[in-house]
Enzyme design. Structure first.
Site, PDB file in Angstrom:
ATOM      1  N   CYS A 146       8.205  -6.562   5.632  1.00 56.43           N
ATOM      2  CA  CYS A 146       8.426  -5.982   4.622  1.00 56.43           C
ATOM      3  C   CYS A 146       9.521  -5.684   4.992  1.00 56.43           C
ATOM      4  O   CYS A 146      10.347  -4.964   6.027  1.00 56.43           O
ATOM      5  CB  CYS A 146       7.161  -4.770   4.744  1.00 56.43           C
ATOM      6  SG  CYS A 146       7.617  -3.391   2.864  1.00 56.43           S
TER       7      CYS A 146
ATOM      8  N   CYS B  52      10.190   1.606   7.474  1.00 54.77           N
ATOM      9  CA  CYS B  52       9.237   2.620   7.922  1.00 54.77           C
ATOM     10  C   CYS B  52       8.768   2.814   9.336  1.00 54.77           C
ATOM     11  O   CYS B  52       8.074   1.776   9.796  1.00 54.77           O
ATOM     12  CB  CYS B  52       8.200   2.430   7.330  1.00 54.77           C
ATOM     13  SG  CYS B  52       8.317   1.991   5.031  1.00 54.77           S
TER      14      CYS B  52
ATOM     15  N   CYS C 145       5.751   1.453  10.797  1.00 52.26           N
ATOM     16  CA  CYS C 145       5.145   0.508   9.973  1.00 52.26           C
ATOM     17  C   CYS C 145       4.744  -0.359  11.269  1.00 52.26           C
ATOM     18  O   CYS C 145       6.012  -1.089  11.339  1.00 52.26           O
ATOM     19  CB  CYS C 145       4.942   0.521   8.982  1.00 52.26           C
ATOM     20  SG  CYS C 145       4.280  -0.861   8.741  1.00 52.26           S
TER      21      CYS C 145
ATOM     22  N   CYS D  24      -9.935  -1.771  -0.788  1.00 49.61           N
ATOM     23  CA  CYS D  24      -8.935  -0.984  -1.246  1.00 49.61           C
ATOM     24  C   CYS D  24      -7.232  -2.804  -0.416  1.00 49.61           C
ATOM     25  O   CYS D  24      -7.950  -3.068   0.732  1.00 49.61           O
ATOM     26  CB  CYS D  24      -8.572  -0.156   0.020  1.00 49.61           C
ATOM     27  SG  CYS D  24      -9.556   1.111  -0.168  1.00 49.61           S
TER      28      CYS D  24
ATOM     29  N   CYS E 291      -8.906  -0.295  -5.547  1.00 52.46           N
ATOM     30  CA  CYS E 291      -7.403   0.004  -5.201  1.00 52.46           C
ATOM     31  C   CYS E 291      -6.727  -0.687  -4.260  1.00 52.46           C
ATOM     32  O   CYS E 291      -7.758  -1.806  -3.661  1.00 52.46           O
ATOM     33  CB  CYS E 291      -7.859   1.328  -4.554  1.00 52.46           C
ATOM     34  SG  CYS E 291      -6.542   2.314  -3.796  1.00 52.46           S
TER      35      CYS E 291
ATOM     36  N   ARG F 199      -9.976  11.814   2.738  1.00 51.01           N
ATOM     37  CA  ARG F 199     -10.510  10.373   3.342  1.00 51.01           C
ATOM     38  C   ARG F 199     -10.442  10.341   4.876  1.00 51.01           C
ATOM     39  O   ARG F 199      -9.048  10.326   5.272  1.00 51.01           O
ATOM     40  CB  ARG F 199      -9.327   9.105   3.142  1.00 51.01           C
ATOM     41  CG  ARG F 199     -10.416   7.475   3.850  1.00 51.01           C
ATOM     42  CD  ARG F 199     -10.214   6.583   2.208  1.00 51.01           C
ATOM     43  NE  ARG F 199     -10.651   6.778   1.671  1.00 51.01           N
ATOM     44  CZ  ARG F 199      -9.736   6.448   0.168  1.00 51.01           C
ATOM     45  NH1 ARG F 199      -8.821   6.680  -0.172  1.00 51.01           N
ATOM     46  NH2 ARG F 199     -10.398   6.919  -0.911  1.00 51.01           N
TER      47      ARG F 199
HETATM   48  N1  SAM Z   1       3.506  -1.369   1.564  1.00 52.66           N
HETATM   49  C1  SAM Z   1       2.602   0.188   0.740  1.00 52.66           C
HETATM   50  C2  SAM Z   1       3.754   0.920   1.083  1.00 52.66           C
HETATM   51  O1  SAM Z   1       3.983   1.198   2.133  1.00 52.66           O
HETATM   52  O2  SAM Z   1       3.220   1.669   0.122  1.00 52.66           O
HETATM   53  C3  SAM Z   1       1.569  -0.523   1.182  1.00 52.66           C
HETATM   54  C4  SAM Z   1       0.786  -0.444   2.247  1.00 52.66           C
HETATM   55  S1  SAM Z   1       1.357   0.454   3.362  1.00 52.66           S
HETATM   56  C5  SAM Z   1       0.913  -0.270   5.154  1.00 52.66           C
HETATM   57  C6  SAM Z   1       0.521   1.745   3.393  1.00 52.66           C
HETATM   58  C7  SAM Z   1       0.308   2.936   3.870  1.00 52.66           C
HETATM   59  O3  SAM Z   1      -0.119   2.865   5.317  1.00 52.66           O
HETATM   60  C8  SAM Z   1       1.321   3.987   4.736  1.00 52.66           C
HETATM   61  O4  SAM Z   1       2.328   4.230   3.014  1.00 52.66           O
HETATM   62  C9  SAM Z   1       0.916   4.396   5.543  1.00 52.66           C
HETATM   63  O5  SAM Z   1       0.907   6.345   5.162  1.00 52.66           O
HETATM   64  C10 SAM Z   1       0.112   3.970   6.035  1.00 52.66           C
HETATM   65  N2  SAM Z   1       0.025   3.246   7.864  1.00 52.66           N
HETATM   66  C11 SAM Z   1       1.460   2.475   8.001  1.00 52.66           C
HETATM   67  N3  SAM Z   1       1.046   2.188   8.880  1.00 52.66           N
HETATM   68  C12 SAM Z   1       0.381   3.709   9.592  1.00 52.66           C
HETATM   69  C13 SAM Z   1       0.540   3.476  11.229  1.00 52.66           C
HETATM   70  N4  SAM Z   1       0.742   2.913  12.132  1.00 52.66           N
HETATM   71  N5  SAM Z   1      -0.460   5.203  11.279  1.00 52.66           N
HETATM   72  C14 SAM Z   1      -1.213   5.791  10.077  1.00 52.66           C
HETATM   73  N6  SAM Z   1      -1.175   5.155   9.422  1.00 52.66           N
HETATM   74  C15 SAM Z   1      -0.152   3.995   8.433  1.00 52.66           C
HETATM   75 FE1  SF4 Z   2       7.278  -1.685   3.944  1.00 52.23          FE
HETATM   76 FE2  SF4 Z   2       4.893  -0.956   5.586  1.00 52.23          FE
HETATM   77 FE3  SF4 Z   2       6.615   1.102   5.103  1.00 52.23          FE
HETATM   78 FE4  SF4 Z   2       4.531  -0.319   3.387  1.00 52.23          FE
HETATM   79  S1  SF4 Z   2       4.954   1.394   5.234  1.00 52.23           S
HETATM   80  S2  SF4 Z   2       6.977  -0.046   2.768  1.00 52.23           S
HETATM   81  S3  SF4 Z   2       4.069  -1.905   4.546  1.00 52.23           S
HETATM   82  S4  SF4 Z   2       7.348  -0.968   6.050  1.00 52.23           S
END
Ligand code: SAM
Ligand code: SF4
Ligand code: DTB
Length: 328
Positions: free
Chosen positions: A59, A63, A66, A104, A136, A268
């Protein structure tokens, strides 16, 4: 305790009010949240939502939490392009057989793509709905036309998290703004989709930042239909690796505050549940959580596991053994 006032839906909570609730004596906070929960929901009912990563890794967003961000090169993760629809529907069927009511699907995209890949997601949504499950998806940023096509395919809800409070957001993500998130959420609402929107605790934010996120969430009218509260899963190779696990009672406070602010929303208990004891999870359910991610895996990391969850649900159920039988 001001219980009757708690049954009114409000969208104008101040930061001070939220922090006061969050930091109130724990037993009072939990009792208050539990009363709100019981007013609007059957306290014995907990939704099971299964989760599947339909497109993994690579991606472009940065973030910090992530593992799927292409910026975090040290993370050990295999990238997987968009899965075949049939494979996704097989997973949904297995989840339904295991007892999940919602399916989801998450994709590591900055924004939902157009063309074949979006059409494939629409097929997945139609397939999941045909199985009789709620569907979802979380695909990143979304425009209104895409939101409308998802509605036409039967999508129940769109997940798009605020992740943290507006003042801390820039510390966690630099490649998009809070405003970008809000614009997608507006498109979701305008199209008539349910909004699934929450965040993460344990990224170094203050209680004020947590309250700031809750204030934004509660300012939506209507409130988001579901609010996932994640605790950080600190993954090796991400900038937040090595962060200490959140104290489970801080999670209880966050869940209770969420329940009090958004009485009718499904709250949740999301990522990080595998680090909680059975008793801490039950305390979260008492404090107003009424949904969990159910299954062996979240998107890329482990979840509590079906066997452990089945044991949790049987501990929660009414007992049917002979009450007067003596233990040997
Ligand atoms: N890329 C899309 C987005 O960011 O909206 C969808 C997938 S993203 C992985 C969905 C959510 O997963 C993120 O907004 C975050 O809140 C949660 N998430 C991702 N990595 C995480 C982590 N290591 N610990 C807890 N929550 C996490
Ligand atoms: Fe990309 Fe992860 Fe951020 Fe979602 S949370 S936008 S998958 S980097
Ligand atoms: C949400 O709030 N949490 C889920 C779901 N929405 C998409 C994702 C949790 C991801 C945890 C880290 C991982 O497994 O990659």
């Amino acid at each position: 305790m001001n219980a009757p006032a708690d049954f009114t839906l409000r969208h104008d909570w101040t930061l001070e009010e939220i922090v006061e609730i969050h930091d109130s004596p724990l037993l009072e906070l939990v009792a208050r949240a539990s009363a709100v929960h019981r007013r609007f929901f059957d306290p014995n009912e907990v939704q099971k939502a299964a989760l599947l990563s339909i497109k993994t890794g690579g991606c472009p967003e940065d973030c910090s939490y992530c593992p799927q961000s292409a910026h975090h090169r040290e993370v050990k993760l295999d990238r997987v392009e968009l899965m075949e629809t049939a494979e996704v529907l097989e997973a949904a069927k297995r989840a339904r057989e295991a007892g999940a009511d919602r399916f989801c699907m998450g994709a590591a995209w900055r924004q939902a793509p157009e063309g074949k890949r979006f059409d494939a997601v629409l097929d997945m949504v139609r397939g999941v709905r045909a199985l009789g499950m709620e569907a979802c998806v979380t695909l990143g940023m979304l425009n209104e036309s895409q939101a409308e096509r998802l509605v036409a395919a039967g999508l129940t809800a769109y997940n798009h998290n605020l992740d943290t409070g507006p003042d801390y957001y820039g510390e966690i993500i630099t490649t998009r703004s809070y405003q970008d998130r809000l614009a997608t959420l507006e498109a979701v609402r305008r199209a008539g989709l349910e909004m699934c929107c929450g965040g993460i605790i344990g990224m170094g934010e203050s209680v004020c930042d947590r309250a700031g996120m809750l204030r934004t969430l509660a300012s939506f009218d209507p409130h988001p239909e579901s609010v996932p509260i994640n605790t950080l899963v600190a993954v090796e190779g991400t900038p937040l690796a090595g962060r200490e696990q959140v104290d489970s009672l801080d999670l209880v406070r966050m869940i209770a505050t969420t329940r009090i602010l958004m009485p009718k929303s499904r709250v949740r208990l999301s990522a990080g549940r595998s680090f909680l004891s059975r008793e801490a999870q039950i305390l979260c359910l008492v404090a107003g959580a009424n949904s969990i991610f159910y299954g062996e895996k979240l998107l890329t990391t482990g979840n509590a596991g079906i066997d452990a969850d089945d044991a949790l649900f049987s501990a929660l159920a009414a007992r049917d053994e002979n009450a007067c039988r003596r233990a040997r």
